[in-house]
Design a protein around this motif. Sequence first.
Motif, short mmCIF file in Angstrom:
data_model
loop_
_atom_site.label_atom_id
_atom_site.label_comp_id
_atom_site.label_asym_id
_atom_site.label_seq_id
_atom_site.Cartn_x
_atom_site.Cartn_y
_atom_site.Cartn_z
N THR A 224 0.81 -1.21 0.00
CA THR A 224 0.00 0.00 0.00
C THR A 224 0.85 1.27 0.00
OG1 THR A 224 -0.15 -0.10 2.41
CG2 THR A 224 -1.92 -1.14 1.16
N GLY A 225 2.15 1.13 -0.22
CA GLY A 225 2.98 2.31 -0.37
C GLY A 225 3.38 2.97 0.92
N THR A 226 3.47 2.22 2.01
CA THR A 226 3.97 2.77 3.26
C THR A 226 5.35 2.18 3.55
OG1 THR A 226 2.88 1.05 4.56
CG2 THR A 226 1.67 3.10 4.21
N LEU A 399 5.50 -2.37 -5.87
CA LEU A 399 5.03 -2.53 -4.50
C LEU A 399 4.36 -3.87 -4.25
CD1 LEU A 399 3.41 0.99 -3.92
CD2 LEU A 399 5.70 0.23 -3.27
N ASN A 400 3.78 -4.44 -5.29
CA ASN A 400 2.90 -5.58 -5.07
C ASN A 400 3.46 -6.91 -5.54
OD1 ASN A 400 2.74 -5.31 -7.81
ND2 ASN A 400 0.63 -4.53 -7.85
N GLY A 401 4.74 -6.92 -5.93
CA GLY A 401 5.35 -8.19 -6.33
C GLY A 401 4.74 -8.80 -7.56
N GLY A 424 9.18 16.94 1.76
CA GLY A 424 9.35 15.59 2.26
C GLY A 424 8.19 14.67 1.90
N SER A 425 7.45 15.01 0.84
CA SER A 425 6.25 14.24 0.46
C SER A 425 6.59 13.23 -0.63
CB SER A 425 5.16 15.19 -0.04
OG SER A 425 4.79 16.11 0.96
N LEU A 426 6.15 12.01 -0.44
CA LEU A 426 6.31 10.94 -1.42
C LEU A 426 4.93 10.35 -1.69
CD1 LEU A 426 8.09 8.98 -3.08
CD2 LEU A 426 8.30 7.58 -1.01
N VAL A 427 4.52 10.39 -2.96
CA VAL A 427 3.18 9.95 -3.34
C VAL A 427 3.30 8.83 -4.37
CG1 VAL A 427 0.93 10.64 -4.26
CG2 VAL A 427 2.28 12.27 -2.92
N PHE A 428 2.57 7.73 -4.14
CA PHE A 428 2.57 6.57 -5.05
C PHE A 428 1.26 6.51 -5.82
CE2 PHE A 428 5.53 5.34 -1.70
CZ PHE A 428 6.58 4.79 -2.42
N TYR A 429 1.39 6.23 -7.11
CA TYR A 429 0.22 6.04 -7.97
C TYR A 429 0.33 4.70 -8.69
CZ TYR A 429 -0.84 11.05 -7.59
OH TYR A 429 -1.14 12.31 -7.14
N VAL A 438 -3.47 6.03 -12.52
CA VAL A 438 -4.79 5.43 -12.38
C VAL A 438 -5.38 5.72 -11.01
CG1 VAL A 438 -6.05 3.24 -12.34
CG2 VAL A 438 -4.21 3.60 -14.00
N ASP A 439 -4.59 5.54 -9.97
CA ASP A 439 -5.14 5.66 -8.62
C ASP A 439 -4.04 6.11 -7.67
OD1 ASP A 439 -7.00 5.41 -6.54
OD2 ASP A 439 -6.31 3.39 -6.06
N ASN A 440 -4.38 7.01 -6.79
CA ASN A 440 -3.46 7.44 -5.75
C ASN A 440 -3.43 6.36 -4.67
OD1 ASN A 440 -2.28 8.57 -3.44
ND2 ASN A 440 -2.91 10.63 -3.98
N ILE A 441 -2.30 5.65 -4.57
CA ILE A 441 -2.20 4.55 -3.62
C ILE A 441 -1.96 5.04 -2.22
CG2 ILE A 441 -0.89 2.47 -3.01
CD1 ILE A 441 -0.21 2.18 -5.97
#
Length: 448
Positions: A224-226, A399-401, A424-429, A438-441
Amino acid sequence: MALIRYRLAWLMIGAATLAACTTELDPDVSEASAESIIRANEKIAFDFFVAKGLTPAQSAGIIGNLDVESFMDPTINQGGGGPGRGIAQWSTGGRWDHDAGDNVVAYAAQQGASASSLNLQLKFVWFELTTFSRFGLAALRAATTVAQAEIPFEAKFEGCGACNRALRRSLGEDALARYGTPPPPPPPTWTSIVSADLDGDGNDEIGLYGASTGALNWYGMTATGTLGQSLAKLTIGTHWTSIVSADLDGDGTDEIGFYRASDGALVFYDIDATGHLGPSVFNITIGDGWNQVVTGHFNTAGTRGDQIAFYRGADGAFAVYGLTTAGLTPAQSIITLGTGWSSVFVGDFDGDGDDELGFYRASTGNVAIYEAGATGTLGTLLSGYTVGTGWTNVFTTDLNGGPRGDGVAAHHQDEIAFYNATAGSLVFYAASVLGQLVDNINAVDLVP
């Protein structure tokens, strides 16, 4: 002028002691202002003696004495018309203005400075300590605690009457607590982020690098991107421009590479499952001035990250080389792209086993994703869109193998990450097969 007595609670001094140490000051000077002056002078004096080679405890022993003598005020005169002057209360008719070869006024004239300046008086303290053994420098240097340091300075340097030793020690301990422990260094600003499969499980770990400190911290990543488990925390040297990963030997786990634009150094290391560096695989110089370095796999055959690309924003040059355990093979392509791209990234968005090329421009927020030829040349524009401006790094990660293409260890990194070093922001999509968002994870705060 009115006489103002420093009745500062932190000094814990009673009226009798104050009466011996008063000075003419502007009546508008408040106790709060006086305290701030004392604190500032304490810090200056403490740092002065530490810089001369005394330990923090020895320096604090001196500060405790000078606090009681003068509240660290170089302009102070002893109360009641007494002879004491300055931070050490040197006596008029003696060490202040009379003793041959050992008086403040003469020393100030030699130095071309004011006798009432703090720096001059600190220098004179050190002159006396180092010139005349009777003032106790040897005993001071032998001290290992504030209590031990306070005694020789009190007895040999000050030669006080009513000394109030307990107070001198207390104020020395206070000075040590305030100034003896250096402030912690500022937390590193992460300037580069790299994803790599360190343990061969198909999921990437993430490395955070700060160019100003040389810190490289590795973490596991969740689906989930943490940030997951904290792994290795290293110091690897400062001012690397780019950090990349590639499976150079085809064993299913990545090696890690560092590039420095100032001198063109490129070095790859083995790395273990927790992010600790092993032996150097190769160390070469490839030319300086490249802004972005990425590894990729554009040709279907081969292994993950068996090509390396260099981009220079000033002229748009883009060069692709083969990448092996022995270093770089001859250039496979050298082309000119648009100038000013701030991030170049690669990812296998469609799962066919070879990578696509992505470009991001921080000033406009534009993203362009291209099909890549086998040698890293640009093919069809797959998608173009706009995200926010100001992102420092854009990269891809798995992230999801998910499956890695056709069975070879190719990038199948279908998530795209955007990092802003200032915030310091890191955002995964999640990304589509065309590299569209597609989606902000998840969004992660990477302020250390």
